[in-house]
Design a protein around this motif. Sequence first.
Motif, PDB file in Angstrom:
ATOM      1  N   TYR A 313       0.814  -1.220   0.000  1.00 62.90           N
ATOM      2  CA  TYR A 313       0.000   0.000   0.000  1.00 62.90           C
ATOM      3  C   TYR A 313       0.842   1.262   0.000  1.00 62.90           C
ATOM      4  O   TYR A 313       0.354   2.334  -0.285  1.00 62.90           O
ATOM      5  CB  TYR A 313      -0.942   0.009   1.210  1.00 62.90           C
ATOM      6  CG  TYR A 313      -2.006  -1.060   1.146  1.00 62.90           C
ATOM      7  CD1 TYR A 313      -3.130  -0.882   0.353  1.00 62.90           C
ATOM      8  CD2 TYR A 313      -1.869  -2.243   1.847  1.00 62.90           C
ATOM      9  CE1 TYR A 313      -4.113  -1.860   0.276  1.00 62.90           C
ATOM     10  CE2 TYR A 313      -2.840  -3.233   1.785  1.00 62.90           C
ATOM     11  CZ  TYR A 313      -3.960  -3.035   0.992  1.00 62.90           C
ATOM     12  OH  TYR A 313      -4.922  -3.995   0.914  1.00 62.90           O
ATOM     13  N   GLY A 327      -8.700   1.002  -3.879  1.00 58.46           N
ATOM     14  CA  GLY A 327     -10.037   0.523  -3.553  1.00 58.46           C
ATOM     15  C   GLY A 327     -10.305  -0.912  -3.965  1.00 58.46           C
ATOM     16  O   GLY A 327     -11.424  -1.391  -3.861  1.00 58.46           O
ATOM     17  N   GLU A 328      -9.253  -1.609  -4.432  1.00 59.92           N
ATOM     18  CA  GLU A 328      -9.435  -3.018  -4.789  1.00 59.92           C
ATOM     19  C   GLU A 328      -9.243  -3.867  -3.530  1.00 59.92           C
ATOM     20  O   GLU A 328      -8.559  -3.477  -2.599  1.00 59.92           O
ATOM     21  CB  GLU A 328      -8.423  -3.433  -5.865  1.00 59.92           C
ATOM     22  CG  GLU A 328      -7.004  -3.711  -5.368  1.00 59.92           C
ATOM     23  CD  GLU A 328      -6.285  -2.495  -4.827  1.00 59.92           C
ATOM     24  OE1 GLU A 328      -6.765  -1.368  -5.055  1.00 59.92           O
ATOM     25  OE2 GLU A 328      -5.260  -2.662  -4.153  1.00 59.92           O
ATOM     26  N   SER A 329      -9.834  -5.052  -3.505  1.00 62.92           N
ATOM     27  CA  SER A 329      -9.601  -5.946  -2.377  1.00 62.92           C
ATOM     28  C   SER A 329      -8.551  -6.971  -2.779  1.00 62.92           C
ATOM     29  O   SER A 329      -8.303  -7.177  -3.969  1.00 62.92           O
ATOM     30  CB  SER A 329     -10.890  -6.652  -1.964  1.00 62.92           C
ATOM     31  OG  SER A 329     -11.168  -7.710  -2.852  1.00 62.92           O
ATOM     32  N   ILE A 330      -7.922  -7.596  -1.795  1.00 65.28           N
ATOM     33  CA  ILE A 330      -6.905  -8.605  -2.145  1.00 65.28           C
ATOM     34  C   ILE A 330      -7.539  -9.780  -2.875  1.00 65.28           C
ATOM     35  O   ILE A 330      -6.884 -10.433  -3.673  1.00 65.28           O
ATOM     36  CB  ILE A 330      -6.128  -9.105  -0.904  1.00 65.28           C
ATOM     37  CG1 ILE A 330      -7.056  -9.714   0.147  1.00 65.28           C
ATOM     38  CG2 ILE A 330      -5.288  -7.983  -0.299  1.00 65.28           C
ATOM     39  CD1 ILE A 330      -6.311 -10.426   1.266  1.00 65.28           C
ATOM     40  N   TRP A 331      -8.834 -10.011  -2.647  1.00 66.55           N
ATOM     41  CA  TRP A 331      -9.495 -11.133  -3.336  1.00 66.55           C
ATOM     42  C   TRP A 331      -9.679 -10.823  -4.812  1.00 66.55           C
ATOM     43  O   TRP A 331      -9.630 -11.710  -5.649  1.00 66.55           O
ATOM     44  CB  TRP A 331     -10.826 -11.463  -2.660  1.00 66.55           C
ATOM     45  CG  TRP A 331     -10.612 -11.689  -1.199  1.00 66.55           C
ATOM     46  CD1 TRP A 331     -10.985 -10.868  -0.171  1.00 66.55           C
ATOM     47  CD2 TRP A 331      -9.877 -12.764  -0.591  1.00 66.55           C
ATOM     48  NE1 TRP A 331     -10.543 -11.362   1.024  1.00 66.55           N
ATOM     49  CE2 TRP A 331      -9.865 -12.535   0.806  1.00 66.55           C
ATOM     50  CE3 TRP A 331      -9.231 -13.894  -1.089  1.00 66.55           C
ATOM     51  CZ2 TRP A 331      -9.238 -13.394   1.706  1.00 66.55           C
ATOM     52  CZ3 TRP A 331      -8.615 -14.748  -0.191  1.00 66.55           C
ATOM     53  CH2 TRP A 331      -8.619 -14.502   1.183  1.00 66.55           C
TER      54      TRP A 331
ATOM     55  N   ARG B  57      -8.677  -2.917   5.171  1.00 66.88           N
ATOM     56  CA  ARG B  57      -7.884  -2.362   4.071  1.00 66.88           C
ATOM     57  C   ARG B  57      -7.759  -3.380   2.941  1.00 66.88           C
ATOM     58  O   ARG B  57      -7.887  -3.026   1.769  1.00 66.88           O
ATOM     59  CB  ARG B  57      -6.502  -1.946   4.573  1.00 66.88           C
ATOM     60  CG  ARG B  57      -5.633  -1.356   3.465  1.00 66.88           C
ATOM     61  CD  ARG B  57      -4.335  -0.771   3.978  1.00 66.88           C
ATOM     62  NE  ARG B  57      -3.456  -1.814   4.521  1.00 66.88           N
ATOM     63  CZ  ARG B  57      -2.227  -1.563   4.985  1.00 66.88           C
ATOM     64  NH1 ARG B  57      -1.753  -0.330   4.986  1.00 66.88           N
ATOM     65  NH2 ARG B  57      -1.488  -2.534   5.469  1.00 66.88           N
ATOM     66  N   ASP B  58      -7.509  -4.634   3.291  1.00 67.81           N
ATOM     67  CA  ASP B  58      -7.389  -5.669   2.257  1.00 67.81           C
ATOM     68  C   ASP B  58      -8.717  -5.916   1.545  1.00 67.81           C
ATOM     69  O   ASP B  58      -8.759  -6.590   0.522  1.00 67.81           O
ATOM     70  CB  ASP B  58      -6.872  -6.980   2.863  1.00 67.81           C
ATOM     71  CG  ASP B  58      -5.345  -6.975   3.021  1.00 67.81           C
ATOM     72  OD1 ASP B  58      -4.698  -6.079   2.455  1.00 67.81           O
ATOM     73  OD2 ASP B  58      -4.810  -7.874   3.707  1.00 67.81           O
ATOM     74  N   SER B  59      -9.811  -5.415   2.106  1.00 64.43           N
ATOM     75  CA  SER B  59     -11.102  -5.520   1.423  1.00 64.43           C
ATOM     76  C   SER B  59     -11.384  -4.285   0.578  1.00 64.43           C
ATOM     77  O   SER B  59     -12.497  -4.101   0.096  1.00 64.43           O
ATOM     78  CB  SER B  59     -12.226  -5.703   2.449  1.00 64.43           C
ATOM     79  OG  SER B  59     -12.059  -6.929   3.121  1.00 64.43           O
ATOM     80  N   GLY B  60     -10.368  -3.439   0.435  1.00 63.99           N
ATOM     81  CA  GLY B  60     -10.503  -2.293  -0.451  1.00 63.99           C
ATOM     82  C   GLY B  60     -11.006  -1.033   0.219  1.00 63.99           C
ATOM     83  O   GLY B  60     -11.440  -0.103  -0.451  1.00 63.99           O
TER      84      GLY B  60
END
Lengths: 492, 493
Positions: A313, A327-331, B57-60
């Motif tokens: 990040y 704004g993207e998720s890791i998934w 945060r990892d969910s965007g």
Amino acid sequence: MVDPVVHIANLTIQHGKDSVLQDLNWQIFPGEQWILGGPSGTGKTTLAKAIVGQLKYEGTISFHLDNNSSLPPVVHYVSNWFQFTNLEGDRNFYYQQRYNKFAKNDTLTVFAELKHFAKDEQLAFEDVAPYLTIFGFENFKDQQLIELSSGEHKRLQLVKALWLQPQVLVIDQPYTGLDVQSRKDLNQIFDQLADKGVSLLLISNDDEQPDCINRFAEIQNGKIVLRHHSREISRGIPRKRKELPYFLQQPPKISDPTMVKMRQINISYGEKQVLKNIDWEVKAGEKWLLQGHNGSGKSTLLSLINGDHPQAYANDIHLFGKKRGSGESIWEIKEHLGIISPELHWYYDMNANVGQTIASGFFDSMSLYQKLGYEQQQKLDQVLHFFDLKDAKHKTLGSLPLGQQRLALLARTIVKHPELLILDEPCQGLDKEQSQYFNDVIDDLSKNGQTLIYVGHFQSQLPTCIDNKMVLEKGEIKSVERVIHKKETLST
Amino acid sequence: MANYFNTLPLREQLEQLSHAEFMDNTEFTDGVNALKGKKIVIVGCGAQGLNQGLNLRDSGLDVSYALRKEAIEQKRDSWKNATDNNFNVGTYEELIPTADLVINLTPDKQHTSVINAVMPLMKEGATLSYSHGFNIVEEGMQIRKDITVIMVAPKCPGSEVRAEYLRGFGVPTLIAVHPENDPQGKGWAEAKAYCVGTGGHKAGVLKSSFVAEVKSDLMGEQTILCGLLQTGSILSFDKMIEKGIEAGYASKLVQYGVEVITEALKHGGVSGMMDRLSNPAKVKAFEISEELKDIMRPLFQKHQDDIMSGHFSKTMMEDWANGDANLLKWRAETGETAFEKTPAGDIKINEQEYFDNYTLMVAFIRAGVELAFETMVEAGIKPESAYYESLHETPLIANTIARKKLFEMNRVISDTAEYGCYLFDQACKPLLADFMKTVDTDLVGKNFNEGKDAAVDNAQLVVINEILRDHPVEIVGRKLRKAMTAMKAIKTV
């Protein structure tokens, strides 16, 4: 007559209904140094675990150790996989944990681990220094166990075993993850140990062996079969090439011509800088080889692409056309790629069965938590068939030999047909035939425009499709080149 | 500030207590959208704060941390946790005014001072989130009327919240919206989005209320979860020493026994746990647990009554004001018990042996789980809430005892739970004195089946099995566990 140091009589071990070892008899006499080889799945690890009392068995295993020797009268085992626990005594780790920073330590440091070992085994702490040097551990002392890679864990276990100098030393795959020089150093130490009276039992199919080895064996049909030379030890049967399942013959859907774009990447933990000023682009269709010594930053670099590293990040990274942290998720990132690494394997849920393991690739989860749709079921069955894993579908991962576990995890990476494959030392722990088969599959996939990042040591077998190569050294890019004469360049 | 619950008319009290609805997957199809692009500021960066923030945060989502000035200047652990993971960190003054959602993840005891500092800085129409409702319900904190107040409470330690998320799953979570503070009607949408952001929606979500959460949470932690585990552990250990069982063995059996035994609860509820015993041991465990239920019922009822009336929180807050005099005294006494001071011996005890040699604990657990559940339901709490706060959490707390005994349990749980645990323990031990005189080593320390005939009466066994399986905690448990089947075993010894 001299008593055997290890005497095994009528040893029988069963996994469920199948017997792995059947009335096995074996004697190891003083002065003998053994190599136990042969194909994956013949029962080598099972035998080693039985010898050190980690498995239940029928029959007898007895030892004649010398209580007057200067060497401690113990049988010491270095497993292929090192299982450590956290400070609270459990093993509930997750594989991204080493990238998440928490002010309080979760696990012991390397230094504390060695201190403990010295205390338990009554060893002089000064004596460990030479082994730390050989395996490059001088700078690791303050590092937590959780922060080490699987190769580093293996080496830490070797350090302890060599330091201990037990009367019987059993090592499962001693050379895994070691580079050329470390292998040579290790073999010299083995020779010295043999001179001192240590009985060695090495489970390995490696060509380079210590000079002291004087006995050879393999297991066939659950029994020990003696050989005169390692050349006589059987190889696995080369696997027949099969046509890829139809859905994997189609080119994968590409979301952006530039899959990975990194500019001036810097990652550090406190004072320690792990990656320095990295610029790297991976374009659709390219097949990259990523190399570098242990600790050069390869896994950290890949964790940035896989969405697993929190410091992503704070860096300038574009993945599949989107800026990281927008704004993207890791998934959403993981949907684009399939990944396999020794660490992922280490942390994967060993209680999941093979079918669940492969299917978890659809969801990028570390076990299967969702129901499969019809199309997903179909693909799963095709992939199971392709990898000859149909019979193992309902067996737990932990009950299979390491080689088959790896195949299942490879199947997991490709089952959703991702546009980018990240294969981090995928052949570590596999025998030659399995590695060849594995790399052939990669070559087949690559014909359809598959994009690839492949991490392999200099000595290991590699797929022939590689067309770009980057070498890291101490966190920096040492070289980037296009691979033109594939075979020549790669065999250096 | 007045106790919020006590200001409500009975009709409203009952209404809020009865909130408990197990939410369907389809309620979460909007993902994190309700919070997308909004500014989330977390106050506090301990285990819950950090791990929830990493997940969000990892969910965007856009997450930063507000810490007190001293924590930043002195580079305390909370500051290190946040900055080492590349989060933006600032003081309350710098960050709170920019926040659309402020998540309060500080320890309960600090809530009043934290909220007093944060509330004036919050922008008009923002949302404030809690993970426990004590401050609102018991302390009666009044939140500005333009602010939306929600609760998202993962029912697991922070490290688990992170671990399960990264495995692609989540932990069971309870969510609520404070009826006094939902001026724009956006509370549920934001609570659901926050829950999705932590991964909770995959593991089962219970729609609750601030009141139901507080009154059931307090009851569970004081009685079955911490109080009875403490009392049962100490009494079992002392009994074994009295009867000449080797101290190292006794210590190990007690320290790890609760964990191994309650692991069975997770998979098959109370009846699953009882099924691990031989038939004669099951009959015996059933009989003594019935006896234990009779003895302890009044104490469980007193705890529930004091929680409902606000008497409990009032006395505890008096102790807070008194520099924690009682808490510290009881903590020291617990540290001095023989069980705490005897290290576990280096003896291998296999899994089944924990059941066979510790039948007494199986009886304690059955009595405690059923009593806590029954008492909560009688007081107007819904079975779903009562299940979470009794049976569901017992293995999680037992896990802390396996780590470092009662010290660890009391360190990990909240101050509120620790206070209530000691309160229960003080009262429960004398209550069980006569009962314990009847206990011998066949129930604790040695194999119950040794030298006994394995025969049981068919009819009696059938009746016992029916009683166990038909208990309401088993009926609701079967339903809820089905939704959480994928939940991974938390740990292995």
